[in-house]
Design an enzyme around this catalytic site. Sequence first.
Site, PDB file in Angstrom:
ATOM      1  N   ASP A  30       0.863  -1.191   0.000  1.00  0.00           N
ATOM      2  CA  ASP A  30       0.000   0.000   0.000  1.00  0.00           C
ATOM      3  C   ASP A  30       0.899   1.241   0.000  1.00  0.00           C
ATOM      4  O   ASP A  30       1.922   1.266   0.675  1.00  0.00           O
ATOM      5  CB  ASP A  30      -0.893  -0.024   1.253  1.00  0.00           C
ATOM      6  CG  ASP A  30      -2.060   0.935   1.142  1.00  0.00           C
ATOM      7  OD1 ASP A  30      -3.213   0.467   1.085  1.00  0.00           O
ATOM      8  OD2 ASP A  30      -1.819   2.173   1.117  1.00  0.00           O
ATOM      9  N   ASN A  82     -12.523  -3.607   3.289  1.00  0.00           N
ATOM     10  CA  ASN A  82     -13.499  -2.529   3.467  1.00  0.00           C
ATOM     11  C   ASN A  82     -14.513  -2.599   2.334  1.00  0.00           C
ATOM     12  O   ASN A  82     -14.147  -2.795   1.173  1.00  0.00           O
ATOM     13  CB  ASN A  82     -12.777  -1.173   3.445  1.00  0.00           C
ATOM     14  CG  ASN A  82     -11.794  -1.044   4.585  1.00  0.00           C
ATOM     15  OD1 ASN A  82     -12.038  -1.538   5.678  1.00  0.00           O
ATOM     16  ND2 ASN A  82     -10.673  -0.374   4.339  1.00  0.00           N
ATOM     17  N   GLY A  88     -15.730   2.206   4.562  1.00  0.00           N
ATOM     18  CA  GLY A  88     -14.535   3.002   4.298  1.00  0.00           C
ATOM     19  C   GLY A  88     -13.813   2.633   3.013  1.00  0.00           C
ATOM     20  O   GLY A  88     -12.628   2.937   2.853  1.00  0.00           O
ATOM     21  N   GLN A  89     -14.531   1.986   2.078  1.00  0.00           N
ATOM     22  CA  GLN A  89     -13.888   1.606   0.817  1.00  0.00           C
ATOM     23  C   GLN A  89     -13.676   2.845  -0.044  1.00  0.00           C
ATOM     24  O   GLN A  89     -14.620   3.612  -0.272  1.00  0.00           O
ATOM     25  CB  GLN A  89     -14.771   0.593   0.075  1.00  0.00           C
ATOM     26  CG  GLN A  89     -14.157   0.094  -1.226  1.00  0.00           C
ATOM     27  CD  GLN A  89     -15.006  -0.993  -1.896  1.00  0.00           C
ATOM     28  OE1 GLN A  89     -16.086  -1.338  -1.415  1.00  0.00           O
ATOM     29  NE2 GLN A  89     -14.527  -1.504  -3.011  1.00  0.00           N
ATOM     30  N   HIS A  95     -10.368  -5.545  -2.905  1.00  0.00           N
ATOM     31  CA  HIS A  95      -9.010  -5.806  -2.419  1.00  0.00           C
ATOM     32  C   HIS A  95      -9.054  -6.223  -0.963  1.00  0.00           C
ATOM     33  O   HIS A  95      -9.970  -5.869  -0.222  1.00  0.00           O
ATOM     34  CB  HIS A  95      -8.118  -4.570  -2.582  1.00  0.00           C
ATOM     35  CG  HIS A  95      -8.717  -3.311  -2.041  1.00  0.00           C
ATOM     36  ND1 HIS A  95      -9.675  -2.596  -2.723  1.00  0.00           N
ATOM     37  CD2 HIS A  95      -8.525  -2.656  -0.873  1.00  0.00           C
ATOM     38  CE1 HIS A  95     -10.031  -1.548  -2.009  1.00  0.00           C
ATOM     39  NE2 HIS A  95      -9.358  -1.563  -0.874  1.00  0.00           N
ATOM     40  N   HIS A  97      -6.695  -6.015   2.497  1.00  0.00           N
ATOM     41  CA  HIS A  97      -5.529  -5.429   3.152  1.00  0.00           C
ATOM     42  C   HIS A  97      -4.913  -6.488   4.069  1.00  0.00           C
ATOM     43  O   HIS A  97      -5.626  -7.110   4.868  1.00  0.00           O
ATOM     44  CB  HIS A  97      -5.932  -4.258   4.066  1.00  0.00           C
ATOM     45  CG  HIS A  97      -6.562  -3.094   3.387  1.00  0.00           C
ATOM     46  ND1 HIS A  97      -5.895  -1.905   3.165  1.00  0.00           N
ATOM     47  CD2 HIS A  97      -7.812  -2.904   2.906  1.00  0.00           C
ATOM     48  CE1 HIS A  97      -6.707  -1.042   2.581  1.00  0.00           C
ATOM     49  NE2 HIS A  97      -7.882  -1.622   2.419  1.00  0.00           N
TER      50      HIS A  97
END
Length: 109
Positions: A30, A82, A88-89, A95, A97
Amino acid sequence: MADTIFGRIVRGELPISFLHNDEVCVAFPDNAPQAPIHVLIIPRQPFEDIIEADDQTIGHIMNVAAQLGEKMCPEGFRLVTNTGHDGGQTVQHWHVHLLGGRELGWPPG
Ligand code: 5GP
């Protein structure tokens, strides 16, 4: 499905080194890490979120994420996906995390 920055990443259009790369997914760091280890695992197919993704892809990505977690975060790790506004996307290409390298708080914000 709209194209996103992750679409450009899976197509190899950005100079990012993959930590994992197979026919279903890629993994890369990230660019705004929230922990010492912060990796994103994303499918090549641009599902908008986990709700849209098929079981086989979900299974494969979770497997890859767990294997990377075991290797990169021997003291433990967290996998997060998310989803939607309240989740909170911010990138509309599904994806996972992988977070680790420090003790993580709970509950998340
Ligand atoms: P979300 O907020 O959708 O759960 O996660 C999106 C993640 O993608 C964020 O943690 C953000 O830092 C990361 N991100 C957004 N754009 C880029 C990019 O261009 N490169 C990389 N490596 N990560 C990105």
